[in-house]
Design a protein around this motif. Sequence first.
Motif, PDB file in Angstrom:
ATOM      1  N   GLY A 271       4.509   5.598   3.626  1.00  0.00           N
ATOM      2  CA  GLY A 271       4.004   4.674   2.612  1.00  0.00           C
ATOM      3  C   GLY A 271       5.096   3.841   1.989  1.00  0.00           C
ATOM      4  O   GLY A 271       4.891   2.652   1.674  1.00  0.00           O
ATOM      5  N   GLU A 275       5.149  -0.415   1.476  1.00  0.00           N
ATOM      6  CA  GLU A 275       4.601  -0.664   0.147  1.00  0.00           C
ATOM      7  C   GLU A 275       4.477  -2.149  -0.179  1.00  0.00           C
ATOM      8  O   GLU A 275       3.676  -2.536  -1.038  1.00  0.00           O
ATOM      9  N   PRO A 278       0.747  -5.787   2.730  1.00  0.00           N
ATOM     10  CA  PRO A 278      -0.677  -5.619   2.407  1.00  0.00           C
ATOM     11  C   PRO A 278      -1.522  -5.188   3.601  1.00  0.00           C
ATOM     12  O   PRO A 278      -2.555  -4.537   3.435  1.00  0.00           O
ATOM     13  N   GLU A 279      -1.092  -5.537   4.828  1.00  0.00           N
ATOM     14  CA  GLU A 279      -1.852  -5.168   6.022  1.00  0.00           C
ATOM     15  C   GLU A 279      -1.753  -3.680   6.325  1.00  0.00           C
ATOM     16  O   GLU A 279      -2.719  -3.056   6.744  1.00  0.00           O
ATOM     17  N   ARG A 281      -0.236  -1.207   4.104  1.00  0.00           N
ATOM     18  CA  ARG A 281      -0.036  -0.312   2.958  1.00  0.00           C
ATOM     19  C   ARG A 281      -1.075   0.799   2.903  1.00  0.00           C
ATOM     20  O   ARG A 281      -0.749   1.985   2.804  1.00  0.00           O
ATOM     21  N   ASP A 282      -2.346   0.430   2.957  1.00  0.00           N
ATOM     22  CA  ASP A 282      -3.416   1.428   2.846  1.00  0.00           C
ATOM     23  C   ASP A 282      -3.443   2.357   4.052  1.00  0.00           C
ATOM     24  O   ASP A 282      -3.686   3.567   3.916  1.00  0.00           O
ATOM     25  N   LYS A 283      -3.202   1.799   5.235  1.00  0.00           N
ATOM     26  CA  LYS A 283      -3.179   2.636   6.440  1.00  0.00           C
ATOM     27  C   LYS A 283      -2.057   3.664   6.366  1.00  0.00           C
ATOM     28  O   LYS A 283      -2.249   4.838   6.712  1.00  0.00           O
ATOM     29  N   ALA A 285      -0.674   4.880   3.705  1.00  0.00           N
ATOM     30  CA  ALA A 285      -1.018   5.876   2.683  1.00  0.00           C
ATOM     31  C   ALA A 285      -2.023   6.885   3.235  1.00  0.00           C
ATOM     32  O   ALA A 285      -1.893   8.098   3.000  1.00  0.00           O
ATOM     33  N   ARG A 286      -3.025   6.413   3.990  1.00  0.00           N
ATOM     34  CA  ARG A 286      -4.025   7.324   4.558  1.00  0.00           C
ATOM     35  C   ARG A 286      -3.388   8.265   5.577  1.00  0.00           C
ATOM     36  O   ARG A 286      -3.710   9.457   5.634  1.00  0.00           O
ATOM     37  N   SER A 288      -0.174   9.243   5.672  1.00  0.00           N
ATOM     38  CA  SER A 288       0.692  10.205   4.995  1.00  0.00           C
ATOM     39  C   SER A 288      -0.105  11.284   4.266  1.00  0.00           C
ATOM     40  O   SER A 288       0.326  12.430   4.159  1.00  0.00           O
ATOM     41  N   GLU A 289      -1.280  10.918   3.772  1.00  0.00           N
ATOM     42  CA  GLU A 289      -2.139  11.907   3.112  1.00  0.00           C
ATOM     43  C   GLU A 289      -2.613  12.984   4.077  1.00  0.00           C
ATOM     44  O   GLU A 289      -2.879  14.121   3.684  1.00  0.00           O
TER      45      GLU A 289
END
Length: 434
Positions: A271, A275, A278-279, A281-283, A285-286, A288-289
Amino acid sequence: MNTLEYINVEGLDKCTHCGFCLPTCPTYEQLGFEMDSPRGRLYLMKAAIEGRSEMGEQFETHMYRCLECRACETACPSGVPFGILMEQARAAYEESGRRSWRQRLTMRLAYRSLLPKQRRLRLLFGLLRFYQRSGLQTLMRRSGVLRLLGRMGSMEAMTPPLPSGRFLRELKPIMPAQKERRYRVGFVAGCVMQPMFADVNAATVRVLTRNGCEVVTPKRQQCCGALHLHNGVRDEAKRLARLNIETFLDEELDAVVINSAGCGAALKEYGELFEDDPEMRDKAARFSEKMRDVTEWLVEIGFEPPEHAIERRASYDDPCHLLHGQGVSAEPRKLIQSVPGLAFEEMTEADWCCGSAGVYNILQPEIAEQTLERKMPHVEAAQADLLITANPGCMIQLRAGIQKRGLETRVLHLMELLDWAYTGEEPDSIRRGF
């Protein structure tokens, strides 16, 4: 982009100069210089950003003496993200253009032309396996030639005996759960872990399938980029991270599991790499979770207690990137203590770095050796038959220290121990003298 913009100023500003990090730092403990402490290195980063000093020889020396063990993060009351800051600082230095052409060529060969290229790695380790098994290694060691090769000879001496090629074939793209399927997990096999420790990977997958996991090992996965990040090759690390994120998110997985602590820490921090993207970032984070070290995943899902007794004395050495980088400490111990017949005893300073630190023991051999020397009296005092850990570099480094002292202790990955306790079959690494 100004390369210094890589460095997170907010993270730097968290440092209150309290000094709690100093007694936890192996290089400060050995060398005694403020600039070789976490606090001193943060001061150098800030001085460079503010224009009070250049990213010259002094900057390089003190940044690259750091083991990145991240013990300072555990000690820090202010939450300074030192590991990430160090990676950012090294990336800034590498892109500053201060390396010689020879250094740039060496780094290009290692980090762009070898580690990310799976076919080349397989060829390299295939040649190494032939060298070890053909008698050439015995001949070279008896001849004394290796002593003349300096660092290359030392690297050869530390190289573990590679497992049989059958372990390479044992890892399939999809391995079904042995009983009822409870979870579907992705497995990160590792660019070096698979050819060098294929037996550990095989044991890991057997343990996971024993515990109700269908294990997916995508062929498209790439090197995680941990060594790239540690050595400032940030652009290639991002490229590899993007491919891994896309590969594993394409699968319907409950978790992504790994058995290598250093790689796991990097994967959990994807992540940070994206950071400002924008393309991705969310992927990121998902992804790494979903990341779990195999020890924390097994405890999280409620592992099946092993049945076969192992009548040995064991101790555990914490990999820095598992303990300090990921905050995983209780879970490995819970797994070890679940093994019937095993007498477990804590080792003094199990949380102190062994000196492996990725390729640190190659690039900074003197400091790495001194770091290991601090640990070895504690290994000897533990009088353990088995020294358990959970990271390949630590296994190699600890084995080198044990061999040097002539101890009978065997180094095992925790997944080898657990697989042994499930199956009753002694690990292959013990039979081949690792």
